[in-house]
Enzyme design. Structure first.
Site, mmCIF file in Angstrom:
data_model
loop_
_atom_site.group_PDB
_atom_site.id
_atom_site.type_symbol
_atom_site.label_atom_id
_atom_site.label_comp_id
_atom_site.label_asym_id
_atom_site.label_seq_id
_atom_site.Cartn_x
_atom_site.Cartn_y
_atom_site.Cartn_z
ATOM 1 N N GLY A 108 0.774 -1.227 0.000
ATOM 2 C CA GLY A 108 0.000 0.000 0.000
ATOM 3 C C GLY A 108 0.811 1.286 0.000
ATOM 4 O O GLY A 108 0.247 2.374 0.026
ATOM 5 N N LEU A 109 2.135 1.177 -0.016
ATOM 6 C CA LEU A 109 2.962 2.395 -0.014
ATOM 7 C C LEU A 109 3.607 2.619 -1.373
ATOM 8 O O LEU A 109 4.454 3.476 -1.539
ATOM 9 C CB LEU A 109 4.056 2.297 1.053
ATOM 10 C CG LEU A 109 3.545 2.151 2.482
ATOM 11 C CD1 LEU A 109 4.707 2.004 3.439
ATOM 12 C CD2 LEU A 109 2.699 3.357 2.869
ATOM 13 N N SER A 112 6.190 -0.602 -5.624
ATOM 14 C CA SER A 112 6.432 -0.918 -7.037
ATOM 15 C C SER A 112 6.849 0.334 -7.809
ATOM 16 O O SER A 112 7.822 0.301 -8.570
ATOM 17 C CB SER A 112 5.191 -1.554 -7.662
ATOM 18 O OG SER A 112 4.064 -0.753 -7.414
ATOM 19 N N ALA A 113 6.156 1.445 -7.591
ATOM 20 C CA ALA A 113 6.553 2.674 -8.284
ATOM 21 C C ALA A 113 7.906 3.151 -7.774
ATOM 22 O O ALA A 113 8.714 3.700 -8.538
ATOM 23 C CB ALA A 113 5.500 3.758 -8.100
ATOM 24 N N ASP A 156 1.242 7.722 -7.773
ATOM 25 C CA ASP A 156 2.381 7.133 -7.062
ATOM 26 C C ASP A 156 3.694 7.721 -7.560
ATOM 27 O O ASP A 156 4.547 8.167 -6.782
ATOM 28 C CB ASP A 156 2.432 5.613 -7.264
ATOM 29 C CG ASP A 156 1.126 4.941 -6.897
ATOM 30 O OD1 ASP A 156 0.370 5.524 -6.110
ATOM 31 O OD2 ASP A 156 0.873 3.827 -7.407
#
Ligand code: GLA
Length: 380
Positions: A108-109, A112-113, A156
């Site tokens: 949720g943070l 990945s980006a 993100d």
């Protein structure tokens, strides 16, 4: 990591307001935080990429000069995605040897980006390519949408690449205009609590993409009721349809689609109010809008696992919590809150006790972290 020539820190992000609207070209806000991903690397003479991770198993090897490969459903896909998106614009001839480490458990943070941006910056550096900050945002976003396969927006990547320690990022995902709104000196101190439910999931397998299509279906319904021309889904966004059209057509469309649109238009209003609240140092109001955003995510956007909803319900009335919501899409693990630092310990204690009473199975995996806004991705 003294034996590496370069070190990039790419932060995680939190979004207090403006959730699930970036893909419909809405308005978003966010922070980069002081936890994230570190990438240490050396530039190679040839075009090979060799990576290992201190957080994940296995190694990744590929050639930047070769054609883009198919995904392997492995953490190495993010590096391959960065290659894919950069190669659409540049020739890549020099690879890297690198080591990667994340500082918090995934969930949720937008880790990945964060890794995608680190790879984009590293491959660009190795090849002598200078990128403007918003170009990094766009390249990393293309990697995630076109290569990884998540139909997300720019939230993100924008927080991670453009965030600033002393301000709130505000981005209009239609015009791509963005600014950092500095903290008003009147604003009280705050810290950001990150409450990991203990649940982890991947967004590609969640209902994330389904919700994006539901928003577009709502847009199509409205256009069709008004006898207006439709465009293909890739060119259909709620932002292009005036709120009055929604008011005139909402009762005609299936409830499911009307709710998605309701989230979009109400979040638009909340972000506008939130920006003013932030500008005037009104953290109470900013926080309340963040709570309301979470309510709309639960009831209109219909996301959030029972675990996340429980954390949100427990934290909302606690003294010292200005506001907060699911972090990111709300299909994965975390809830964030803006908190008065004086009440941190009490909040952590009460939240942990109540949440674990309800979900004892997360005894080992439920975690609380305290972070602060920080600058965006950078060479250290
Ligand atoms: C995920 C996506 C973002 C955004 C948020 C919800 O983090 O990657 O683009 O849609 O969810 O606001």
């Amino acid at each position: 990591m003294a034996d590496y020539q370069y070190h990039i820190f790419s932060p995680y992000r939190v979004c207090p307001l403006g959730a699930h609207v970036d893909h419909q070209h809405g308005l978003v806000t966010g922070f980069a935080i002081d936890k994230g991903v570190d990438l240490w690397f050396n530039v190679r003479e040839d075009s090979r990429v060799n990576l290992r991770s201190l957080s994940f198993e296995g190694e990744v090897h590929f050639d930047l000069a070769a054609r883009s490969e198919v995904k392997e459903k492995h953490w190495g896909d993010y590096a391959r995605g960065a290659k894919y998106a950069l190669k659409k614009r540049f020739e890549l001839t020099r690879g890297i040897d690198g080591v990667l480490q994340g500082s918090l458990p995934v969930g949720g943070l937008s880790s990945s980006a964060a890794v995608l941006i680190a790879y984009v910056m590293a491959f660009a550096k190795a090849n002598g390519i200078t990128l403007q900050p918003f170009e990094i945002v766009q390249i990393a976003s293309e990697a995630e949408r076109e290569y990884i396969g998540l139909n997300n927006g720019l939230l993100d990547q924008a927080c991670i690449a453009l965030g600033k320690k002393d301000g709130l990022l505000f981005l209009d995902c239609d015009s791509n205009e963005w600014r950092i709104i500095n903290r008003n000196p009147k604003m009280p101190e705050f810290e950001i609590g990150i409450f990991f439910s203990g649940l982890t999931r991947s967004l590609v397998n969640s209902d994330y993409n389904l919700r994006v299509f539901e928003c577009k279906t709502a847009a199509w319904n409205m256009l069709a009721y008004q006898n207006q021309p439709l465009r293909t889904f890739d060119k259909t966004f709620l932002r292009d349809i005036p709120k009055e059209t929604f008011d005139n057509t909402r009762d005609m469309m299936p409830l499911r689609f009307a709710k998605r649109a309701e989230h979009f238009y109400s979040e638009y209003r909340r972000v506008r109010q939130g920006v003013t609240a932030w500008e005037t140092g009104n953290l109470q109001l900013f926080g309340k809008l963040s709570f309301d955003s979470c309510e709309s995510s639960i009831h209109n956007y219909e996301c959030g696992s029972p675990e996340l909803i429980s954390i949100y319900n427990i934290m909302r009335p606690l003294q010292g919590v200005y506001g907060g919501r699911f972090s990111g899409a709300g299909f994965k693990g975390a809830v964030i809150a803006l908190v008065d630092p004086k009440h941190k310990e009490a909040i952590e204690r009460e939240l942990t006790e109540k949440y674990l009473a309800e979900y004892p199975e997360y005894q080992e995996t439920f975690k609380v972290y305290w972070v602060k806004p920080d600058d965006g991705a950078r060479f250290v």
